[in-house]
Enzyme design. Structure first.
Site, PDB file in Angstrom:
ATOM      1  N   ASP A 130      -6.202  -7.014   9.191  1.00 32.86           N
ATOM      2  CA  ASP A 130      -5.369  -6.441   8.143  1.00 32.86           C
ATOM      3  C   ASP A 130      -4.434  -5.433   8.838  1.00 32.86           C
ATOM      4  O   ASP A 130      -4.703  -5.009   9.959  1.00 32.86           O
ATOM      5  CB  ASP A 130      -6.271  -5.755   7.110  1.00 32.86           C
ATOM      6  N   LEU A 131      -3.358  -5.058   8.194  1.00 27.91           N
ATOM      7  CA  LEU A 131      -2.403  -4.130   8.824  1.00 27.91           C
ATOM      8  C   LEU A 131      -2.582  -2.691   8.326  1.00 27.91           C
ATOM      9  O   LEU A 131      -3.046  -1.820   9.068  1.00 27.91           O
ATOM     10  CB  LEU A 131      -0.973  -4.608   8.547  1.00 27.91           C
ATOM     11  N   ASP A 132      -2.224  -2.483   7.044  1.00 29.86           N
ATOM     12  CA  ASP A 132      -2.231  -1.128   6.481  1.00 29.86           C
ATOM     13  C   ASP A 132      -3.657  -0.588   6.425  1.00 29.86           C
ATOM     14  O   ASP A 132      -4.513  -1.173   5.761  1.00 29.86           O
ATOM     15  CB  ASP A 132      -1.632  -1.157   5.065  1.00 29.86           C
ATOM     16  N   THR A 182      -0.371   3.380   7.000  1.00 31.21           N
ATOM     17  CA  THR A 182       0.802   3.373   6.126  1.00 31.21           C
ATOM     18  C   THR A 182       0.431   3.692   4.679  1.00 31.21           C
ATOM     19  O   THR A 182       1.322   3.863   3.847  1.00 31.21           O
ATOM     20  CB  THR A 182       1.492   1.993   6.169  1.00 31.21           C
ATOM     21  N   LYS A 190      -4.871  -0.198  -2.635  1.00 33.02           N
ATOM     22  CA  LYS A 190      -5.035  -0.650  -1.247  1.00 33.02           C
ATOM     23  C   LYS A 190      -5.319  -2.143  -1.175  1.00 33.02           C
ATOM     24  O   LYS A 190      -6.199  -2.643  -1.870  1.00 33.02           O
ATOM     25  CB  LYS A 190      -6.150   0.132  -0.549  1.00 33.02           C
ATOM     26  N   SER A 238      -1.985  -9.841   6.300  1.00 34.74           N
ATOM     27  CA  SER A 238      -1.638  -8.671   5.480  1.00 34.74           C
ATOM     28  C   SER A 238      -0.980  -9.082   4.181  1.00 34.74           C
ATOM     29  O   SER A 238      -0.278 -10.095   4.117  1.00 34.74           O
ATOM     30  CB  SER A 238      -0.677  -7.781   6.276  1.00 34.74           C
ATOM     31  N   ALA A 239      -1.157  -8.272   3.140  1.00 35.31           N
ATOM     32  CA  ALA A 239      -0.491  -8.515   1.857  1.00 35.31           C
ATOM     33  C   ALA A 239       0.948  -8.016   1.869  1.00 35.31           C
ATOM     34  O   ALA A 239       1.716  -8.286   0.953  1.00 35.31           O
ATOM     35  CB  ALA A 239      -1.257  -7.814   0.740  1.00 35.31           C
ATOM     36  N   LYS A 253      -4.834 -11.074  -2.003  1.00 39.05           N
ATOM     37  CA  LYS A 253      -6.235 -10.660  -1.898  1.00 39.05           C
ATOM     38  C   LYS A 253      -6.651 -10.067  -3.248  1.00 39.05           C
ATOM     39  O   LYS A 253      -5.843  -9.387  -3.857  1.00 39.05           O
ATOM     40  CB  LYS A 253      -6.402  -9.575  -0.820  1.00 39.05           C
ATOM     41  N   GLU A 259     -10.895  -5.221   7.952  1.00 35.91           N
ATOM     42  CA  GLU A 259     -10.284  -4.840   6.666  1.00 35.91           C
ATOM     43  C   GLU A 259     -10.680  -3.432   6.239  1.00 35.91           C
ATOM     44  O   GLU A 259     -11.814  -3.017   6.462  1.00 35.91           O
ATOM     45  CB  GLU A 259     -10.794  -5.795   5.591  1.00 35.91           C
ATOM     46  N   ASP A 260      -9.767  -2.721   5.586  1.00 33.96           N
ATOM     47  CA  ASP A 260     -10.095  -1.385   5.059  1.00 33.96           C
ATOM     48  C   ASP A 260     -10.134  -1.360   3.526  1.00 33.96           C
ATOM     49  O   ASP A 260     -10.381  -0.310   2.946  1.00 33.96           O
ATOM     50  CB  ASP A 260      -9.066  -0.354   5.533  1.00 33.96           C
TER      51      ASP A 260
HETATM   52  C1  G6P Z   1      -0.923  -3.804   1.764  1.00 34.21           C
HETATM   53  C2  G6P Z   1      -1.190  -2.394   1.274  1.00 34.21           C
HETATM   54  C3  G6P Z   1      -0.860  -2.266  -0.181  1.00 34.21           C
HETATM   55  C4  G6P Z   1       0.555  -2.766  -0.458  1.00 34.21           C
HETATM   56  C5  G6P Z   1       0.668  -4.221  -0.039  1.00 34.21           C
HETATM   57  C6  G6P Z   1       2.063  -4.786  -0.263  1.00 34.21           C
HETATM   58  O1  G6P Z   1      -1.956  -4.621   1.339  1.00 34.21           O
HETATM   59  O2  G6P Z   1      -2.539  -2.030   1.491  1.00 34.21           O
HETATM   60  O3  G6P Z   1      -0.970  -0.907  -0.552  1.00 34.21           O
HETATM   61  O4  G6P Z   1       0.900  -2.634  -1.805  1.00 34.21           O
HETATM   62  O5  G6P Z   1       0.335  -4.330   1.338  1.00 34.21           O
HETATM   63  O6  G6P Z   1       2.940  -4.158   0.631  1.00 34.21           O
HETATM   64  P1  G6P Z   1       4.518  -4.257   0.591  1.00 34.21           P
HETATM   65  O7  G6P Z   1       4.928  -3.643   1.907  1.00 34.21           O
HETATM   66  O8  G6P Z   1       4.872  -5.701   0.529  1.00 34.21           O
HETATM   67  O9  G6P Z   1       5.005  -3.515  -0.578  1.00 34.21           O
HETATM   68 MG    MG Z   2      -5.417  -2.505   4.347  1.00 30.63          MG
END
Ligand code: G6P
Ligand code: MG
Length: 217
Positions: free
Chosen positions: A8-10, A16, A44, A113-114, A144, A168-169
């Site tokens: 996962d990224l964020d 972020t 999240k 990542s989402a 997700k 994942e967090d």
């Molecule tokens: C991640 C973050 C979410 C965020 C989503 C969409 O999963 O944890 O907080 O809303 O990405 O991100 P974006 O950059 O497309 O708005």
């Molecule tokens: Mg995350």
């Protein structure tokens, strides 16, 4: 007996979440919705559109579809203002060591990542070229906790889901990894992420023989 990793990224590679919070908070203020860091936990791992729905629910506010589109654009512009100032200093502790370890062991890894901003963020912090592939919010139709993002990741790794380890967090992310029949590793609060197969407070805590032990199984 090959394994691969999906990150996962964020909240795993970069922090972020604080920028998402600032941008959502700005929007909430505009809409006169009370929005706290505790509320932010619910966002999240959740897609941008779904996050707005959750925020509007918290404030019991309804918006027209046009207005929703407009606020989503302004939230993202606000968020991008923070992202464009990011650099490699914002890579979370343990990330580079872990990637180096995986490289030296020939274990491949992709991003799952989402976020639609994932490629930009990885570029900002200088990690974009290191991943075998990127699966982000632009490449999935179901967010997700649906496992789609990770199943596409497994395809990019050319591996069966059972051979993939997901870091994942977010609760939604652990649920997605479990549904995908992958090994789920929760990074963060153990009680929050209690559905995960393994838990670590951050990436520096991962034992040296972690991957070897999994390969043996
Ligand atoms: C991640 C973050 C979410 C965020 C989503 C969409 O999963 O944890 O907080 O809303 O990405 O991100 P974006 O950059 O497309 O708005
Ligand atoms: Mg995350």
């Amino acid at each position: 007996n090959t394994i691969g990793v999906i990150f996962d990224l964020d909240g795993v590679i970069v922090d972020t979440a604080k920028y998402h919070f600032l941008a959502w908070k700005n929007l909430a203020d505009d809409l006169h919705i009370e929005f706290t860091e505790t509320h932010n936990e619910l966002l999240k791992g959740v897609s941008r559109v779904r996050s707005l729905e959750i925020l509007l629910n918290i404030g019991n506010v309804t918006l027209s579809d046009d207005k929703k589109q407009a606020v989503l654009i302004s939230k993202n512009e606000d968020y991008l203002g923070y992202i464009k100032k990011m650099n490699a200093d914002e890579i979370l502790p343990g990330v580079k060591d872990l990637l180096n370890k995986l490289d030296s062991r020939g274990i491949k890894y992709v991003l799952g990542s989402a976020s639609k901003n994932a490629p930009l963020i990885l570029k900002q912090v200088g990690l974009l070229e290191r991943f075998e592939g990127i699966v982000d919010g632009n490449s999935v139709s179901k967010a997700k906790p649906d496992p789609e993002v990770f199943l596409i990741g497994a395809k990019k790794l050319n591996l069966k889901p059972e051979s993939c380890i997901v870091f994942e967090d977010a609760i939604a992310g652990i649920e997605a990894a479990n549904k995908a029949n992958m090994i789920s590793v929760g990074i963060g609060d153990e009680d929050t992420l209690n559905e995960a197969d393994f838990n670590f407070s951050n990436l520096t805590e991962i034992p040296n023989n972690f991957f070897e032990e999994l390969i043996k199984e």
